[in-house]
Design a protein around this motif. Structure first.
Motif, PDB file in Angstrom:
ATOM      1  N   SER A 104     -23.351 -59.534 -21.538  1.00  0.00           N
ATOM      2  CA  SER A 104     -23.374 -58.784 -23.127  1.00  0.00           C
ATOM      3  C   SER A 104     -24.747 -57.823 -22.670  1.00  0.00           C
ATOM      4  O   SER A 104     -25.515 -58.174 -23.115  1.00  0.00           O
ATOM      5  CB  SER A 104     -23.150 -59.051 -23.366  1.00  0.00           C
ATOM      6  N   GLU A 105     -24.360 -56.112 -22.785  1.00  0.00           N
ATOM      7  CA  GLU A 105     -25.723 -55.147 -23.364  1.00  0.00           C
ATOM      8  C   GLU A 105     -26.361 -55.024 -24.627  1.00  0.00           C
ATOM      9  O   GLU A 105     -26.872 -55.088 -24.807  1.00  0.00           O
ATOM     10  CB  GLU A 105     -25.089 -53.876 -22.764  1.00  0.00           C
ATOM     11  N   THR A 106     -25.619 -56.594 -25.174  1.00  0.00           N
ATOM     12  CA  THR A 106     -26.310 -56.240 -27.380  1.00  0.00           C
ATOM     13  C   THR A 106     -26.678 -57.876 -26.891  1.00  0.00           C
ATOM     14  O   THR A 106     -27.075 -58.595 -28.707  1.00  0.00           O
ATOM     15  CB  THR A 106     -25.041 -56.440 -27.644  1.00  0.00           C
ATOM     16  N   GLY A 107     -27.167 -58.500 -26.337  1.00  0.00           N
ATOM     17  CA  GLY A 107     -27.188 -59.711 -25.619  1.00  0.00           C
ATOM     18  C   GLY A 107     -26.517 -60.567 -26.082  1.00  0.00           C
ATOM     19  O   GLY A 107     -25.240 -61.280 -25.505  1.00  0.00           O
ATOM     20  N   PRO A 153     -31.519 -49.039 -27.083  1.00  0.00           N
ATOM     21  CA  PRO A 153     -30.878 -50.409 -26.558  1.00  0.00           C
ATOM     22  C   PRO A 153     -29.802 -49.808 -25.895  1.00  0.00           C
ATOM     23  O   PRO A 153     -30.667 -48.308 -25.734  1.00  0.00           O
ATOM     24  CB  PRO A 153     -30.055 -50.279 -28.333  1.00  0.00           C
ATOM     25  N   PHE A 154     -29.684 -50.265 -25.533  1.00  0.00           N
ATOM     26  CA  PHE A 154     -28.929 -50.183 -23.582  1.00  0.00           C
ATOM     27  C   PHE A 154     -27.411 -49.678 -24.790  1.00  0.00           C
ATOM     28  O   PHE A 154     -27.120 -50.138 -25.016  1.00  0.00           O
ATOM     29  CB  PHE A 154     -28.770 -50.894 -22.794  1.00  0.00           C
ATOM     30  N   PRO A 155     -26.679 -48.447 -23.441  1.00  0.00           N
ATOM     31  CA  PRO A 155     -27.245 -47.106 -22.862  1.00  0.00           C
ATOM     32  C   PRO A 155     -28.695 -46.043 -23.049  1.00  0.00           C
ATOM     33  O   PRO A 155     -28.438 -46.216 -24.250  1.00  0.00           O
ATOM     34  CB  PRO A 155     -26.641 -46.665 -22.433  1.00  0.00           C
ATOM     35  N   HIS A 156     -29.922 -45.611 -22.864  1.00  0.00           N
ATOM     36  CA  HIS A 156     -30.902 -44.830 -22.977  1.00  0.00           C
ATOM     37  C   HIS A 156     -31.158 -43.993 -21.573  1.00  0.00           C
ATOM     38  O   HIS A 156     -30.718 -44.263 -20.671  1.00  0.00           O
ATOM     39  CB  HIS A 156     -31.658 -45.912 -24.127  1.00  0.00           C
ATOM     40  N   ARG A 157     -31.522 -43.043 -22.127  1.00  0.00           N
ATOM     41  CA  ARG A 157     -32.327 -42.377 -21.291  1.00  0.00           C
ATOM     42  C   ARG A 157     -33.825 -43.525 -20.659  1.00  0.00           C
ATOM     43  O   ARG A 157     -33.811 -44.186 -21.149  1.00  0.00           O
ATOM     44  CB  ARG A 157     -33.423 -40.923 -22.390  1.00  0.00           C
ATOM     45  N   VAL A 158     -33.794 -42.901 -19.472  1.00  0.00           N
ATOM     46  CA  VAL A 158     -34.431 -43.997 -18.387  1.00  0.00           C
ATOM     47  C   VAL A 158     -35.501 -42.703 -18.084  1.00  0.00           C
ATOM     48  O   VAL A 158     -34.366 -41.627 -16.966  1.00  0.00           O
ATOM     49  CB  VAL A 158     -34.012 -44.557 -17.970  1.00  0.00           C
ATOM     50  N   ALA A 159     -36.404 -42.524 -17.325  1.00  0.00           N
ATOM     51  CA  ALA A 159     -37.145 -40.980 -16.715  1.00  0.00           C
ATOM     52  C   ALA A 159     -36.702 -40.766 -15.215  1.00  0.00           C
ATOM     53  O   ALA A 159     -36.457 -40.060 -14.809  1.00  0.00           O
ATOM     54  CB  ALA A 159     -38.976 -40.978 -16.917  1.00  0.00           C
ATOM     55  N   MET A 160     -36.749 -42.178 -14.418  1.00  0.00           N
ATOM     56  CA  MET A 160     -36.592 -42.033 -13.640  1.00  0.00           C
ATOM     57  C   MET A 160     -34.790 -41.689 -12.860  1.00  0.00           C
ATOM     58  O   MET A 160     -34.373 -41.079 -12.359  1.00  0.00           O
ATOM     59  CB  MET A 160     -37.201 -43.582 -12.845  1.00  0.00           C
ATOM     60  N   GLY A 161     -34.326 -42.232 -13.909  1.00  0.00           N
ATOM     61  CA  GLY A 161     -32.998 -41.388 -14.106  1.00  0.00           C
ATOM     62  C   GLY A 161     -32.518 -40.377 -14.271  1.00  0.00           C
ATOM     63  O   GLY A 161     -31.579 -40.200 -13.552  1.00  0.00           O
ATOM     64  N   ALA A 162     -33.294 -40.248 -15.239  1.00  0.00           N
ATOM     65  CA  ALA A 162     -33.088 -38.206 -15.529  1.00  0.00           C
ATOM     66  C   ALA A 162     -33.778 -37.370 -14.119  1.00  0.00           C
ATOM     67  O   ALA A 162     -32.941 -36.277 -14.387  1.00  0.00           O
ATOM     68  CB  ALA A 162     -33.237 -38.378 -17.170  1.00  0.00           C
ATOM     69  N   SER A 168     -28.444 -38.545 -17.558  1.00  0.00           N
ATOM     70  CA  SER A 168     -28.881 -38.658 -19.523  1.00  0.00           C
ATOM     71  C   SER A 168     -28.450 -40.072 -19.909  1.00  0.00           C
ATOM     72  O   SER A 168     -30.288 -39.915 -21.218  1.00  0.00           O
ATOM     73  CB  SER A 168     -27.770 -37.551 -20.060  1.00  0.00           C
ATOM     74  N   ALA A 169     -27.909 -41.161 -19.694  1.00  0.00           N
ATOM     75  CA  ALA A 169     -28.764 -42.194 -20.185  1.00  0.00           C
ATOM     76  C   ALA A 169     -28.065 -43.391 -18.896  1.00  0.00           C
ATOM     77  O   ALA A 169     -26.886 -42.640 -18.945  1.00  0.00           O
ATOM     78  CB  ALA A 169     -28.307 -42.481 -21.334  1.00  0.00           C
ATOM     79  N   VAL A 170     -28.924 -44.526 -18.938  1.00  0.00           N
ATOM     80  CA  VAL A 170     -28.269 -45.563 -18.386  1.00  0.00           C
ATOM     81  C   VAL A 170     -28.443 -47.264 -18.700  1.00  0.00           C
ATOM     82  O   VAL A 170     -28.712 -47.172 -20.220  1.00  0.00           O
ATOM     83  CB  VAL A 170     -29.666 -45.836 -17.107  1.00  0.00           C
ATOM     84  N   TYR A 202     -30.696 -60.461 -18.120  1.00  0.00           N
ATOM     85  CA  TYR A 202     -32.782 -60.833 -18.830  1.00  0.00           C
ATOM     86  C   TYR A 202     -33.311 -59.203 -19.575  1.00  0.00           C
ATOM     87  O   TYR A 202     -34.203 -58.934 -20.109  1.00  0.00           O
ATOM     88  CB  TYR A 202     -33.404 -61.156 -17.291  1.00  0.00           C
ATOM     89  N   VAL A 203     -33.030 -57.223 -18.849  1.00  0.00           N
ATOM     90  CA  VAL A 203     -33.513 -56.610 -18.385  1.00  0.00           C
ATOM     91  C   VAL A 203     -33.485 -56.317 -20.560  1.00  0.00           C
ATOM     92  O   VAL A 203     -34.283 -55.960 -20.949  1.00  0.00           O
ATOM     93  CB  VAL A 203     -33.359 -55.594 -17.917  1.00  0.00           C
ATOM     94  N   VAL A 204     -32.137 -56.982 -20.759  1.00  0.00           N
ATOM     95  CA  VAL A 204     -31.451 -56.793 -21.903  1.00  0.00           C
ATOM     96  C   VAL A 204     -32.248 -57.722 -23.306  1.00  0.00           C
ATOM     97  O   VAL A 204     -32.965 -57.110 -24.676  1.00  0.00           O
ATOM     98  CB  VAL A 204     -30.232 -57.129 -22.466  1.00  0.00           C
TER      99      VAL A 204
END
Length: 217
Positions: A104-107, A153-162, A168-170, A202-204
């Motif tokens: 779950s990306e909300t926890g 909160p995810f999904p959001h912008r990540v520099a390497m991804g962009a 635009s968001a991961v 865990y990253v969430v």
């Protein structure tokens, strides 16, 4: 210029090209001032008999080696910049079609899943270069290496991804895959597999901790 001086100039020029930091140690023999070098140069070195000649040679080698090192560093930096500009294949790090995450990306993910994710966070065997997630992002709750966008909160912008994949968001699992492919120089983890699922969960929680929100870590 005398014949001896000309011969010595040519000799020093040739040695400057051949001797570098990877050559055997150069040493002056006390009292005699004779410069010793690697096998194959002994006959040529016979004419270089003064400490001043040796100093000149060592200084020249140092300058040449420093210039080569600077050139290599500039080349690597240029290559990295070009790599960022060219970008990578987003198919390697983006969620595949029809994929449904098992976290779950909300926890509120199971503690067992989070514990597994934390262990993997410190696992250098996931990479091909000895890095673990903790090398770039801190350990024992000392979070670092995140941009301000990570507080969202995810999904959001990540520099390497962009910059490298045009995303635009991961999602959290996509962020894990980006880190696997780029800084850790490894293959992406199996989509839906235990490793990716646990790390993403865990990253969430890490994201919540960085944002100053309640978390389960």
């Amino acid at each position: 210029m005398s014949q001896h001086d000309e011969q010595r100039r040519k000799l020093l020029g040739r040695l400057n090209r051949r001797l570098a930091y990877t050559a055997p140690l150069l040493a002056l023999v006390a009292g005699g001032g004779v410069l010793q070098a690697s096998a194959g140069d002994d006959a040529a070195m016979a004419d270089v008999t003064s400490p001043s000649d040796a100093s000149l040679m060592l200084a020249s080698n140092h300058t040449e080696g420093a210039a080569e090192a600077q050139g290599e560093a500039e080349g690597e930096a240029q290559g990295e910049a070009e790599g960022e500009a060219e970008g990578g294949d987003s198919a390697a790090v983006a969620r595949p079609e029809g994929y449904s995450p098992a976290y779950s990306e909300t926890g509120d993910n199971p503690q067992q899943m989070l514990a597994r994710g934390e262990a993997l966070y410190y696992d250098t065997s996931l990479s091909s270069n000895g890095l673990a997630c903790a090398n770039c992002h801190g350990s024992n709750g000392q979070d670092m290496g995140y941009n301000s966008t990570f507080e969202q909160p995810f999904p959001h912008r990540v520099a390497m991804g962009a910059h490298q994949f045009g995303m635009s968001a991961v999602h959290a699992d996509e962020m894990v895959q980006i880190c696997m492919v780029v800084p850790m120089a490894a293959e992406p983890l199996e989509w839906g597999g235990e490793a990716l699922t646990s790390l993403a969960a865990y990253v969430v929680e890490v994201q919540k901790r960085v944002a100053g929100e309640p978390h389960d870590l």
